[in-house]
Enzyme design. Structure first.
Site, PDB file in Angstrom:
ATOM      1  N   GLY A  21       0.801  -1.241   0.177  1.00 37.28           N
ATOM      2  CA  GLY A  21      -0.089   0.147  -0.061  1.00 37.28           C
ATOM      3  C   GLY A  21       0.694   1.380  -0.072  1.00 37.28           C
ATOM      4  N   SER A  22       1.990   1.205  -0.625  1.00 40.08           N
ATOM      5  CA  SER A  22       2.823   2.371  -0.462  1.00 40.08           C
ATOM      6  C   SER A  22       2.249   3.439  -1.520  1.00 40.08           C
ATOM      7  CB  SER A  22       4.279   2.343  -0.707  1.00 40.08           C
ATOM      8  OG  SER A  22       4.462   1.786  -1.979  1.00 40.08           O
ATOM      9  N   MET A  96      -3.527  -7.188  -7.225  1.00 45.57           N
ATOM     10  CA  MET A  96      -3.082  -8.621  -7.681  1.00 45.57           C
ATOM     11  C   MET A  96      -4.143  -9.359  -8.451  1.00 45.57           C
ATOM     12  SD  MET A  96       0.106  -7.965  -7.356  1.00 45.57           S
ATOM     13  CE  MET A  96       1.070  -9.299  -7.796  1.00 45.57           C
ATOM     14  N   ILE A  98      -7.417  -9.867 -11.523  1.00 42.40           N
ATOM     15  CA  ILE A  98      -7.769  -9.545 -12.813  1.00 42.40           C
ATOM     16  C   ILE A  98      -9.090  -9.229 -12.546  1.00 42.40           C
ATOM     17  CG2 ILE A  98      -8.126  -9.895 -15.265  1.00 42.40           C
ATOM     18  CD1 ILE A  98      -5.244 -10.447 -14.628  1.00 42.40           C
ATOM     19  N   LEU A  99      -9.677  -7.948 -12.824  1.00 41.92           N
ATOM     20  CA  LEU A  99     -11.101  -7.711 -12.810  1.00 41.92           C
ATOM     21  C   LEU A  99     -11.727  -8.220 -13.984  1.00 41.92           C
ATOM     22  CD1 LEU A  99     -10.714  -3.780 -12.059  1.00 41.92           C
ATOM     23  CD2 LEU A  99     -11.545  -5.436 -10.494  1.00 41.92           C
ATOM     24  N   HIS A 115       2.377   0.428 -13.419  1.00 43.91           N
ATOM     25  CA  HIS A 115       3.049  -0.849 -13.424  1.00 43.91           C
ATOM     26  C   HIS A 115       4.416  -0.521 -13.333  1.00 43.91           C
ATOM     27  CE1 HIS A 115       3.736  -4.798 -14.702  1.00 43.91           C
ATOM     28  NE2 HIS A 115       4.774  -4.369 -15.569  1.00 43.91           N
ATOM     29  N   GLU A 180       7.260   6.052  -8.770  1.00 42.08           N
ATOM     30  CA  GLU A 180       6.010   5.688  -9.017  1.00 42.08           C
ATOM     31  C   GLU A 180       5.063   6.397  -7.947  1.00 42.08           C
ATOM     32  OE1 GLU A 180       4.447   1.541  -8.419  1.00 42.08           O
ATOM     33  OE2 GLU A 180       6.574   0.839  -8.895  1.00 42.08           O
TER      34      GLU A 180
HETATM   35  C1  GRF Z   1       4.109  -1.506  -7.224  1.00 44.01           C
HETATM   36  O1  GRF Z   1       5.583  -1.405  -7.688  1.00 44.01           O
HETATM   37  C2  GRF Z   1       3.191  -1.227  -8.491  1.00 44.01           C
HETATM   38  O2  GRF Z   1       3.808  -0.738  -9.373  1.00 44.01           O
HETATM   39  C3  GRF Z   1       2.757  -2.568  -8.723  1.00 44.01           C
HETATM   40  O3  GRF Z   1       2.678  -3.350  -7.262  1.00 44.01           O
HETATM   41  C4  GRF Z   1       3.631  -2.598  -6.646  1.00 44.01           C
HETATM   42  C5  GRF Z   1       2.578  -2.218  -5.709  1.00 44.01           C
HETATM   43  O4  GRF Z   1       3.291  -1.693  -4.411  1.00 44.01           O
HETATM   44  N1  GRF Z   1       1.777  -2.891  -9.576  1.00 44.01           N
HETATM   45  P1  GRF Z   1       2.408  -1.118  -2.858  1.00 44.01           P
HETATM   46  O5  GRF Z   1       1.470  -1.901  -2.598  1.00 44.01           O
HETATM   47  O6  GRF Z   1       1.674   0.312  -3.588  1.00 44.01           O
HETATM   48  O7  GRF Z   1       3.542  -0.395  -2.275  1.00 44.01           O
END
Ligand code: GRF
Length: 195
Positions: A21-22, A96, A98-99, A115, A180
């Site tokens: 959840g970062s 994680m 697929i919808l 991603h 990100e």
């Molecule tokens: C991130 O690297 C995102 O790009 C990928 O999964 C990771 C999730 O990290 N889809 P967080 O849960 O947001 O820390």
């Protein structure tokens, strides 16, 4: 964006997570800044132990754990909650699952994902490992619209970083995560501005 009783009428967001959840944290932090144009109204997780849920609770954001084994049922339940909260944009952040396709169709142009690679390269999992194995010179991250194919929707924003000789998949993972957290917010603003 309209003004309601002198107050900014913000866009309501839902964030879907599965773990750490970062990205959720960073989106919430941006949403709390003065003049932010969005609110995180709803956090949905398929994993009851997701760390991001703790944060949602701490921030008093409505949060739900959904069982993904029955995707049809899932959609009905989720759709109701999205409607109730007047959600304008769904942000997948480390989600994680697929919808279901009909869900994606219903919210076409309103579901985005982040991603950790320079899409269209390195779709799927273990991106940093594969990038290092292939001795790439650059990597990065991408925010894109969600369509029925994995990590394949139209790109909204992308940020590139250089890989140095000493980088490992771990160090690259950390560097990419940092960017990100910036571009997800920028991408949200870009999408909301076009709604
Ligand atoms: C991130 O690297 C995102 O790009 C990928 O999964 C990771 C999730 O990290 N889809 P967080 O849960 O947001 O820390």
């Amino acid at each position: 964006m309209k003004k309601l009783n002198g107050e900014l009428n913000k866009f309501n967001l839902a964030v879907f997570i599965s773990g750490r959840g970062s990205n959720l944290k960073s989106i919430i932090n941006f949403s709390l800044k003065k003049n932010s144009i969005y609110n995180v109204k709803l956090v949905i997780s398929n994993n009851k132990d997701a760390n991001g849920l703790k944060l949602a609770k701490k921030r008093k954001i409505k949060n739900y754990v959904i069982n993904f084994t029955n995707s049809k049922k899932l959609s009905k339940k989720v759709l109701l909650k999205l409607k109730r909260e007047n959600i304008k944009l769904i942000c997948l952040a480390g989600f994680m699952k697929i919808l279901p396709y009909y869900f994606i169709k219903l919210y076409r142009g309103k579901i985005i994902n982040i991603h950790p690679s320079l899409l269209p390269k390195y779709k799927g999992l273990k991106t940093h490992e594969r990038v290092i194995q292939n001795k790439e010179k650059y990597t990065g991250c991408t925010v894109h619209y969600v369509n029925k194919h994995l990590d394949s929707g139209k790109i909204i924003l992308q940020k590139k970083i250089k890989i140095s000789k000493n980088d490992t998949h771990v160090s690259i993972g950390k560097k990419v995560l940092k960017i990100e957290h910036k571009i997800y917010h920028q991408a949200i603003i870009k999408v909301l501005s076009n709604l």
